[in-house]
Design a protein around this motif. Structure first.
Motif, PDB file in Angstrom:
ATOM      1  N   MET A 183      40.648  40.993  22.574  1.00 20.92           N
ATOM      2  CA  MET A 183      40.494  41.791  21.373  1.00 20.92           C
ATOM      3  C   MET A 183      40.296  40.855  20.198  1.00 20.92           C
ATOM      4  O   MET A 183      40.988  39.867  20.063  1.00 20.92           O
ATOM      5  CB  MET A 183      41.751  42.646  21.198  1.00 20.92           C
ATOM      6  CG  MET A 183      41.875  43.306  19.858  1.00 20.92           C
ATOM      7  SD  MET A 183      40.563  44.419  19.389  1.00 20.92           S
ATOM      8  CE  MET A 183      40.672  45.655  20.608  1.00 20.92           C
ATOM      9  N   GLY A 229      39.605  41.182  15.935  1.00 18.64           N
ATOM     10  CA  GLY A 229      39.467  42.049  14.778  1.00 18.64           C
ATOM     11  C   GLY A 229      40.325  41.553  13.633  1.00 18.64           C
ATOM     12  O   GLY A 229      41.222  40.734  13.827  1.00 18.64           O
ATOM     13  N   LEU A 260      35.033  44.876  15.346  1.00 20.73           N
ATOM     14  CA  LEU A 260      35.956  44.711  16.470  1.00 20.73           C
ATOM     15  C   LEU A 260      35.169  44.411  17.734  1.00 20.73           C
ATOM     16  O   LEU A 260      34.154  45.043  17.999  1.00 20.73           O
ATOM     17  CB  LEU A 260      36.753  45.995  16.695  1.00 20.73           C
ATOM     18  CG  LEU A 260      37.538  46.557  15.525  1.00 20.73           C
ATOM     19  CD1 LEU A 260      38.144  47.908  15.898  1.00 20.73           C
ATOM     20  CD2 LEU A 260      38.610  45.580  15.093  1.00 20.73           C
ATOM     21  N   CYS A 261      35.652  43.464  18.498  1.00 21.62           N
ATOM     22  CA  CYS A 261      35.088  43.175  19.817  1.00 21.62           C
ATOM     23  C   CYS A 261      36.221  43.256  20.829  1.00 21.62           C
ATOM     24  O   CYS A 261      37.307  42.716  20.585  1.00 21.62           O
ATOM     25  CB  CYS A 261      34.472  41.778  19.868  1.00 21.62           C
ATOM     26  SG  CYS A 261      32.964  41.595  18.914  1.00 21.62           S
ATOM     27  N   GLY A 262      35.984  43.916  21.925  1.00 26.52           N
ATOM     28  CA  GLY A 262      37.010  44.001  22.952  1.00 26.52           C
ATOM     29  C   GLY A 262      36.515  44.706  24.189  1.00 26.52           C
ATOM     30  O   GLY A 262      35.524  45.427  24.155  1.00 26.52           O
ATOM     31  N   ASP A 263      37.240  44.479  25.290  1.00 21.76           N
ATOM     32  CA  ASP A 263      36.881  45.073  26.575  1.00 21.76           C
ATOM     33  C   ASP A 263      37.868  46.153  27.013  1.00 21.76           C
ATOM     34  O   ASP A 263      37.600  46.875  27.958  1.00 21.76           O
ATOM     35  CB  ASP A 263      36.819  43.984  27.655  1.00 21.76           C
ATOM     36  CG  ASP A 263      35.738  42.958  27.377  1.00 21.76           C
ATOM     37  OD1 ASP A 263      34.692  43.332  26.814  1.00 21.76           O
ATOM     38  OD2 ASP A 263      35.938  41.777  27.713  1.00 21.76           O
ATOM     39  N   GLU A 316      39.481  49.529  26.230  1.00 20.38           N
ATOM     40  CA  GLU A 316      39.277  50.694  25.364  1.00 20.38           C
ATOM     41  C   GLU A 316      40.583  51.194  24.758  1.00 20.38           C
ATOM     42  O   GLU A 316      40.611  51.610  23.600  1.00 20.38           O
ATOM     43  CB  GLU A 316      38.572  51.821  26.126  1.00 20.38           C
ATOM     44  CG  GLU A 316      38.145  52.970  25.242  1.00 20.38           C
ATOM     45  CD  GLU A 316      37.307  52.571  24.032  1.00 20.38           C
ATOM     46  OE1 GLU A 316      37.579  53.089  22.927  1.00 20.38           O
ATOM     47  OE2 GLU A 316      36.388  51.751  24.165  1.00 20.38           O
ATOM     48  N   LEU A 344      41.380  48.878  21.902  1.00 15.00           N
ATOM     49  CA  LEU A 344      40.452  49.133  20.805  1.00 15.00           C
ATOM     50  C   LEU A 344      40.854  50.395  20.034  1.00 15.00           C
ATOM     51  O   LEU A 344      40.791  50.413  18.804  1.00 15.00           O
ATOM     52  CB  LEU A 344      39.016  49.274  21.328  1.00 15.00           C
ATOM     53  CG  LEU A 344      38.320  47.975  21.683  1.00 15.00           C
ATOM     54  CD1 LEU A 344      37.069  48.249  22.522  1.00 15.00           C
ATOM     55  CD2 LEU A 344      37.967  47.202  20.428  1.00 15.00           C
ATOM     56  N   ARG A 396      41.600  50.389  16.134  1.00 13.42           N
ATOM     57  CA  ARG A 396      40.828  51.253  15.217  1.00 13.42           C
ATOM     58  C   ARG A 396      41.770  52.030  14.294  1.00 13.42           C
ATOM     59  O   ARG A 396      41.514  52.161  13.098  1.00 13.42           O
ATOM     60  CB  ARG A 396      39.955  52.224  16.006  1.00 13.42           C
ATOM     61  CG  ARG A 396      38.727  51.594  16.619  1.00 13.42           C
ATOM     62  CD  ARG A 396      37.869  52.661  17.305  1.00 13.42           C
ATOM     63  NE  ARG A 396      36.923  52.050  18.198  1.00 13.42           N
ATOM     64  CZ  ARG A 396      36.988  52.086  19.538  1.00 13.42           C
ATOM     65  NH1 ARG A 396      37.952  52.771  20.145  1.00 13.42           N
ATOM     66  NH2 ARG A 396      36.085  51.479  20.265  1.00 13.42           N
ATOM     67  N   PRO A 411      36.631  50.741  11.042  1.00 17.14           N
ATOM     68  CA  PRO A 411      36.301  49.959  12.231  1.00 17.14           C
ATOM     69  C   PRO A 411      34.816  50.047  12.574  1.00 17.14           C
ATOM     70  O   PRO A 411      34.196  51.094  12.428  1.00 17.14           O
ATOM     71  CB  PRO A 411      37.158  50.599  13.323  1.00 17.14           C
ATOM     72  CG  PRO A 411      37.528  51.944  12.820  1.00 17.14           C
ATOM     73  CD  PRO A 411      37.458  51.903  11.327  1.00 17.14           C
ATOM     74  N   ASP A 416      32.394  48.950  15.795  1.00 18.56           N
ATOM     75  CA  ASP A 416      32.368  48.431  17.150  1.00 18.56           C
ATOM     76  C   ASP A 416      31.305  47.344  17.274  1.00 18.56           C
ATOM     77  O   ASP A 416      30.141  47.564  16.947  1.00 18.56           O
ATOM     78  CB  ASP A 416      32.097  49.552  18.148  1.00 18.56           C
ATOM     79  CG  ASP A 416      33.262  50.531  18.250  1.00 18.56           C
ATOM     80  OD1 ASP A 416      33.012  51.694  18.577  1.00 18.56           O
ATOM     81  OD2 ASP A 416      34.407  50.116  18.013  1.00 18.56           O
TER      82      ASP A 416
END
Length: 96
Positions: free
Chosen positions: A1, A3, A28-31, A33, A36, A40, A50, A52
């Motif tokens: 994550m 952000g 924000l970058c992330g894998d 969910e 995230l 957010r 936020p 994506d």
């Protein structure tokens, strides 16, 4: 994550934006969910919006974009002026 790390701390010390005022965009970058979704909510609670940025593999691109924007800003220009206004959200390409 990834952000929150692109805006200087002073941004978060300002008064929250009022109705109709722009909020700080927080890429924000992330894998994950679920993670995230939590972040957010944190971003919105802090007065930001936020944005994506894709999966964690794109985090390096986010850093490069931030370095570019900071260079433009140091010259006394708004980074968004390099790209111009967006009339509407970018739609997915339609096959012809």
């Amino acid at each position: 994550m990834k952000g929150f790390n692109l805006a200087p701390a002073d941004v978060w010390r300002c008064s929250p934006p009022g109705p109709g005022e722009a909020r700080v965009a927080v890429p924000l970058c992330g894998d994950d969910e679920a993670a995230l979704a939590v972040v957010r909510t944190l971003v919105r609670d802090a007065g930001g919006e936020p944005v994506d940025g894709g999966g964690l593999e794109r985090a390096g691109l986010l850093e490069a974009a931030a370095a570019f924007a900071a260079g433009v800003w140091r010259q006394g220009r708004q980074p968004g002026s390099v790209f111009g206004p967006v009339a509407s959200p970018v739609a997915s390409p339609v096959a012809s």
